[in-house]
Scaffold this motif. Structure first.
Motif, PDB file in Angstrom:
ATOM      1  N   ASN A   1      45.067  55.176  54.955  1.00  0.00           N
ATOM      2  CA  ASN A   1      44.885  53.895  54.268  1.00  0.00           C
ATOM      3  C   ASN A   1      44.988  54.034  52.750  1.00  0.00           C
ATOM      4  O   ASN A   1      44.477  53.181  52.023  1.00  0.00           O
ATOM      5  CB  ASN A   1      43.528  53.298  54.636  1.00  0.00           C
ATOM      6  N   ALA A   2      45.648  55.087  52.277  1.00  0.00           N
ATOM      7  CA  ALA A   2      45.715  55.345  50.836  1.00  0.00           C
ATOM      8  C   ALA A   2      46.414  54.211  50.098  1.00  0.00           C
ATOM      9  O   ALA A   2      45.960  53.771  49.034  1.00  0.00           O
ATOM     10  CB  ALA A   2      46.423  56.674  50.573  1.00  0.00           C
ATOM     11  N   LYS A   3      47.499  53.689  50.672  1.00  0.00           N
ATOM     12  CA  LYS A   3      48.262  52.638  49.987  1.00  0.00           C
ATOM     13  C   LYS A   3      47.458  51.339  49.921  1.00  0.00           C
ATOM     14  O   LYS A   3      47.428  50.673  48.876  1.00  0.00           O
ATOM     15  CB  LYS A   3      49.595  52.421  50.696  1.00  0.00           C
ATOM     16  N   GLU A   4      46.810  50.980  51.038  1.00  0.00           N
ATOM     17  CA  GLU A   4      45.986  49.769  51.031  1.00  0.00           C
ATOM     18  C   GLU A   4      44.816  49.902  50.064  1.00  0.00           C
ATOM     19  O   GLU A   4      44.452  48.931  49.369  1.00  0.00           O
ATOM     20  CB  GLU A   4      45.461  49.480  52.444  1.00  0.00           C
ATOM     21  N   ASP A   5      44.243  51.097  49.995  1.00  0.00           N
ATOM     22  CA  ASP A   5      43.131  51.318  49.074  1.00  0.00           C
ATOM     23  C   ASP A   5      43.580  51.112  47.628  1.00  0.00           C
ATOM     24  O   ASP A   5      42.839  50.530  46.814  1.00  0.00           O
ATOM     25  CB  ASP A   5      42.583  52.735  49.246  1.00  0.00           C
ATOM     26  N   CYS A   6      44.762  51.584  47.309  1.00  0.00           N
ATOM     27  CA  CYS A   6      45.280  51.426  45.940  1.00  0.00           C
ATOM     28  C   CYS A   6      45.524  49.953  45.614  1.00  0.00           C
ATOM     29  O   CYS A   6      45.200  49.484  44.513  1.00  0.00           O
ATOM     30  CB  CYS A   6      46.573  52.227  45.773  1.00  0.00           C
ATOM     31  N   LEU A   7      46.084  49.214  46.555  1.00  0.00           N
ATOM     32  CA  LEU A   7      46.339  47.793  46.321  1.00  0.00           C
ATOM     33  C   LEU A   7      45.028  47.018  46.184  1.00  0.00           C
ATOM     34  O   LEU A   7      44.918  46.099  45.352  1.00  0.00           O
ATOM     35  CB  LEU A   7      47.182  47.222  47.458  1.00  0.00           C
ATOM     36  N   GLU A   8      44.043  47.366  46.993  1.00  0.00           N
ATOM     37  CA  GLU A   8      42.744  46.703  46.876  1.00  0.00           C
ATOM     38  C   GLU A   8      42.075  47.042  45.543  1.00  0.00           C
ATOM     39  O   GLU A   8      41.427  46.179  44.922  1.00  0.00           O
ATOM     40  CB  GLU A   8      41.852  47.134  48.046  1.00  0.00           C
ATOM     41  N   ALA A   9      42.231  48.294  45.085  1.00  0.00           N
ATOM     42  CA  ALA A   9      41.708  48.671  43.769  1.00  0.00           C
ATOM     43  C   ALA A   9      42.419  47.882  42.677  1.00  0.00           C
ATOM     44  O   ALA A   9      41.799  47.473  41.680  1.00  0.00           O
ATOM     45  CB  ALA A   9      41.886  50.169  43.540  1.00  0.00           C
ATOM     46  N   MET A  10      43.711  47.650  42.870  1.00  0.00           N
ATOM     47  CA  MET A  10      44.480  46.851  41.911  1.00  0.00           C
ATOM     48  C   MET A  10      43.944  45.417  41.855  1.00  0.00           C
ATOM     49  O   MET A  10      43.778  44.832  40.781  1.00  0.00           O
ATOM     50  CB  MET A  10      45.949  46.854  42.348  1.00  0.00           C
ATOM     51  N   ILE A  11      43.656  44.854  43.008  1.00  0.00           N
ATOM     52  CA  ILE A  11      43.122  43.484  43.060  1.00  0.00           C
ATOM     53  C   ILE A  11      41.767  43.415  42.366  1.00  0.00           C
ATOM     54  O   ILE A  11      41.487  42.475  41.600  1.00  0.00           O
ATOM     55  CB  ILE A  11      43.027  43.009  44.524  1.00  0.00           C
ATOM     56  N   ARG A  12      40.895  44.388  42.632  1.00  0.00           N
ATOM     57  CA  ARG A  12      39.579  44.390  41.981  1.00  0.00           C
ATOM     58  C   ARG A  12      39.715  44.500  40.468  1.00  0.00           C
ATOM     59  O   ARG A  12      38.996  43.825  39.711  1.00  0.00           O
ATOM     60  CB  ARG A  12      38.742  45.558  42.523  1.00  0.00           C
ATOM     61  N   ALA A  13      40.644  45.331  40.011  1.00  0.00           N
ATOM     62  CA  ALA A  13      40.852  45.484  38.567  1.00  0.00           C
ATOM     63  C   ALA A  13      41.336  44.179  37.951  1.00  0.00           C
ATOM     64  O   ALA A  13      40.891  43.791  36.854  1.00  0.00           O
ATOM     65  CB  ALA A  13      41.844  46.607  38.300  1.00  0.00           C
ATOM     66  N   LEU A  14      42.228  43.489  38.639  1.00  0.00           N
ATOM     67  CA  LEU A  14      42.725  42.202  38.134  1.00  0.00           C
ATOM     68  C   LEU A  14      41.617  41.160  38.111  1.00  0.00           C
ATOM     69  O   LEU A  14      41.522  40.357  37.164  1.00  0.00           O
ATOM     70  CB  LEU A  14      43.891  41.723  38.996  1.00  0.00           C
ATOM     71  N   GLN A  15      40.786  41.145  39.136  1.00  0.00           N
ATOM     72  CA  GLN A  15      39.673  40.188  39.168  1.00  0.00           C
ATOM     73  C   GLN A  15      38.681  40.451  38.044  1.00  0.00           C
ATOM     74  O   GLN A  15      38.203  39.509  37.393  1.00  0.00           O
ATOM     75  CB  GLN A  15      38.979  40.266  40.533  1.00  0.00           C
ATOM     76  N   LEU A  16      38.374  41.728  37.811  1.00  0.00           N
ATOM     77  CA  LEU A  16      37.470  42.070  36.703  1.00  0.00           C
ATOM     78  C   LEU A  16      38.084  41.676  35.360  1.00  0.00           C
ATOM     79  O   LEU A  16      37.383  41.158  34.486  1.00  0.00           O
ATOM     80  CB  LEU A  16      37.170  43.567  36.726  1.00  0.00           C
ATOM     81  N   ALA A  17      39.392  41.933  35.205  1.00  0.00           N
ATOM     82  CA  ALA A  17      40.056  41.558  33.961  1.00  0.00           C
ATOM     83  C   ALA A  17      40.054  40.047  33.770  1.00  0.00           C
ATOM     84  O   ALA A  17      39.868  39.544  32.646  1.00  0.00           O
ATOM     85  CB  ALA A  17      41.496  42.087  33.964  1.00  0.00           C
ATOM     86  N   LYS A  18      40.224  39.310  34.875  1.00  0.00           N
ATOM     87  CA  LYS A  18      40.204  37.846  34.798  1.00  0.00           C
ATOM     88  C   LYS A  18      38.821  37.345  34.415  1.00  0.00           C
ATOM     89  O   LYS A  18      38.679  36.434  33.577  1.00  0.00           O
ATOM     90  CB  LYS A  18      40.642  37.254  36.134  1.00  0.00           C
ATOM     91  N   GLU A  19      37.790  37.932  35.021  1.00  0.00           N
ATOM     92  CA  GLU A  19      36.426  37.538  34.684  1.00  0.00           C
ATOM     93  C   GLU A  19      36.094  37.872  33.233  1.00  0.00           C
ATOM     94  O   GLU A  19      35.447  37.083  32.535  1.00  0.00           O
ATOM     95  CB  GLU A  19      35.446  38.245  35.627  1.00  0.00           C
ATOM     96  N   GLU A  20      36.535  39.040  32.783  1.00  0.00           N
ATOM     97  CA  GLU A  20      36.289  39.433  31.398  1.00  0.00           C
ATOM     98  C   GLU A  20      37.003  38.495  30.430  1.00  0.00           C
ATOM     99  O   GLU A  20      36.445  38.106  29.398  1.00  0.00           O
ATOM    100  CB  GLU A  20      36.755  40.877  31.178  1.00  0.00           C
ATOM    101  N   ALA A  21      38.235  38.116  30.776  1.00  0.00           N
ATOM    102  CA  ALA A  21      38.972  37.183  29.925  1.00  0.00           C
ATOM    103  C   ALA A  21      38.277  35.824  29.878  1.00  0.00           C
ATOM    104  O   ALA A  21      38.197  35.187  28.817  1.00  0.00           O
ATOM    105  CB  ALA A  21      40.406  37.041  30.433  1.00  0.00           C
ATOM    106  N   SER A  22      37.757  35.368  31.027  1.00  0.00           N
ATOM    107  CA  SER A  22      37.046  34.090  31.071  1.00  0.00           C
ATOM    108  C   SER A  22      35.772  34.151  30.234  1.00  0.00           C
ATOM    109  O   SER A  22      35.429  33.197  29.525  1.00  0.00           O
ATOM    110  CB  SER A  22      36.700  33.731  32.518  1.00  0.00           C
ATOM    111  N   ARG A  23      35.066  35.283  30.314  1.00  0.00           N
ATOM    112  CA  ARG A  23      33.834  35.437  29.541  1.00  0.00           C
ATOM    113  C   ARG A  23      34.139  35.415  28.042  1.00  0.00           C
ATOM    114  O   ARG A  23      33.446  34.728  27.267  1.00  0.00           O
ATOM    115  CB  ARG A  23      33.154  36.756  29.902  1.00  0.00           C
ATOM    116  N   LEU A  24      35.176  36.131  27.636  1.00  0.00           N
ATOM    117  CA  LEU A  24      35.547  36.152  26.219  1.00  0.00           C
ATOM    118  C   LEU A  24      35.993  34.775  25.751  1.00  0.00           C
ATOM    119  O   LEU A  24      35.682  34.358  24.627  1.00  0.00           O
ATOM    120  CB  LEU A  24      36.662  37.170  25.992  1.00  0.00           C
TER     121      LEU A  24
END
Length: 494
Positions: free
Chosen positions: A440-463
């Motif tokens: 499941n290495a590829k799925e894990d990487c894509l899910e990590a990518m999604i989490r990173a994008l969500q965190l970046a989106k939340e951080e952008a909204s907070r700023l």
């Protein structure tokens, strides 16, 4: 046997007498007389000596540039050095796996052309001051020497030397190994083998934009006659700008791999002054990329000058400072680079920029607005390339590079997040790098990518919310100040 012994004894005595006589001449004869004896002695020997010698030195014009003729002869002699010479020196070939052999110092090989024999030798001279040095001295002067019978003079000048140059250039291109150069504190180039794997296929960028850049580069590399026709030096300037982590260095590597150019990474802070800058430029080769990374941080090149009042203020502040402290401060200033904006502009498109041909000059910066407009105007930096945040097309390239995926159900989720989120290709690549190689290495990487994008989106909204709150507070303070001023003005009128 006795007669042979007497002969050798006689020859030894004669040689000793000649050496003694020459030592006496060196010691007691005036220099002008010694020069005359050397001159006429040389003429006397050449009168009976039937051979002609031509010398090709490695450096010319006070060692400002390595002779292209010397380099071409060096490449030509590699074709028969390995078969005939007894002492050779080796260097890595184009793919760093094969070795290229060339003549070692003080070695000789023979060559034949149209049935005529020629002799090539590799020699060097070393100044007396370098014999006690622990390291190779820059005063070593290498040269190749061609020897041939005088009856073949016309063949050499009309055909043989042209043959050597043509064959040498072909061998040089075949064996050429791309190099990455950098300048040191002595304003000299040193290099390592350039093996960066980046290509335009691996760059995270829109396909249309990549195609436009590639077409421009290939067109430039084939435009020698056009540049000559319009009366311009065969060079082109590129400005790469954008936030950190957007792939500016990878773009430079991809350009070098596309055009098969060397890279000269110029560190301006190590350059003493404009003269040293010109010297470095002259010593760059054709088919090269001259790179100045983070040009806004290299030197103060904004073109602005201190006002006279500020200079007077500095002078007043320096009054009463002990002389020793002033002297140390002056020494510190002397060590700083004195490269000026004018010197750099002349380096880019002045008279000195015409030295060599087929060159790219690339500037990179994170803050293009900080640069002097004269430095980046069209004609100096001919093409401006914005290296922006990663979009969906760039993500797909990186997903193929890192995960060998061209499609996946999670791609649509990532596409939606990328529309509303700013993330650099470097951050995307970090999240797509597999941490393990399980099922499941590829799925894990894509899910990590999604989490990173969500965190970046939340951080952008907070700023964004904080900025909106700060703006609202500022407007309230302005409104309050305006109201108080109006009330104060009303009381004054009353």
């Amino acid at each position: 046997m006795i007669m042979n012994g007497e002969l050798w004894t006689s020859l030894g005595s004669t040689a000793a007498a000649i050496m003694f006589a020459w030592a006496m001449i060196q010691q007691y004869f005036p220099s002008t007389l010694r020069e005359s004896l050397t001159k006429y002695g040389h003429r006397f020997v050449t009168y009976f000596y039937p051979y002609i010698q031509i010398t090709f030195h490695e450096y010319t014009a006070d060692r400002w540039s390595r002779s292209m003729v010397y380099s071409t002869i060096e490449a030509y002699l590699t074709s028969n050095s390995s078969m005939r010479a007894k002492r050779l020196k080796a260097d890595a070939g184009k793919n760093t796996r094969n070795l290229v052999l060339s003549l070692d110092d003080h070695e000789e090989v023979t060559d034949e052309f149209q049935g005529v024999k020629f002799w090539w030798s590799s020699d060097k001279t070393v100044s007396k001051t370098t014999f006690f040095s622990f390291y190779p001295s820059s005063d070593e002067k290498r040269f190749y020497k061609l020897t041939f019978h005088k009856q073949h003079r016309d063949l050499v000048t009309a055909s043989y030397l042209n043959h050597v140059m043509e064959q040498g250039k072909a061998v040089g291109v075949k064996n050429r190994q791309r190099k990455l150069y950098t300048n040191n504190s002595k304003s000299a180039w040193t290099h390592v083998v350039f093996e960066h794997p980046a290509t335009f296929q691996t760059l995270a960028m829109e396909p249309e934009k990549k195609k436009d850049i590639m077409d421009d580069l290939i067109s430039f590399s084939k435009s020698k006659d056009y540049y000559k026709k319009i009366g311009k030096a065969w060079k082109r300037g590129y400005l790469l700008y954008g936030p950190p982590g957007t792939g500016k260095s990878s773009m430079i590597a991809a350009i070098a791999n596309l055009l098969d150019y060397d890279i000269y990474d110029l560190e301006l802070t190590s350059v003493k002054d404009n003269t040293e800058l010109r010297k470095l430029l002259i010593e760059t080769s054709s088919k090269s990329i001259i790179v100045i990374e983070d040009i806004d941080c290299s030197l103060d090149l904004t073109g602005q000058r201190k006002k006279n009042k500020e200079e007077e203020k500095e002078n007043k502040e320096g009054e009463g400072v002990p002389a020793a402290i002033k002297e140390e401060a002056e020494k510190g200033k002397d060590k700083e680079s004195k490269v000026t904006l004018s010197g750099l502009l002349n380096f880019i498109d002045g008279l000195w920029s015409a030295c060599g041909a087929e060159k790219l000059i690339v500037f990179t910066t994170n803050y293009v607005e900080k640069l002097d407009p004269a430095l980046i105007r069209r004609g100096r930096m001919d093409k401006h390339i914005e290296m922006s945040y990663c979009n969906y097309e760039g993500f797909k390239v990186l997903a193929m590079n890192y995960l060998d995926l061209d499609s996946h159900p999670l791609f649509e989720t990532i596409r939606g997040l990328l529309k509303d989120t700013q993330i650099t290709p470097a951050d995307v690549a970090e999240n797509l790098m597999p941490k393990s190689f399980g099922e499941n290495a590829k799925e894990d990487c894509l899910e990590a990518m999604i989490r990173a994008l969500q965190l970046a989106k939340e951080e952008a909204s907070r700023l964004k919310a904080e900025e909106a709150s700060a703006e609202s507070t500022r407007k309230e303070e302005i409104s309050k100040s305006t109201k108080e001023a109006q009330e104060k003005e009303s009381l004054t009128e009353a």
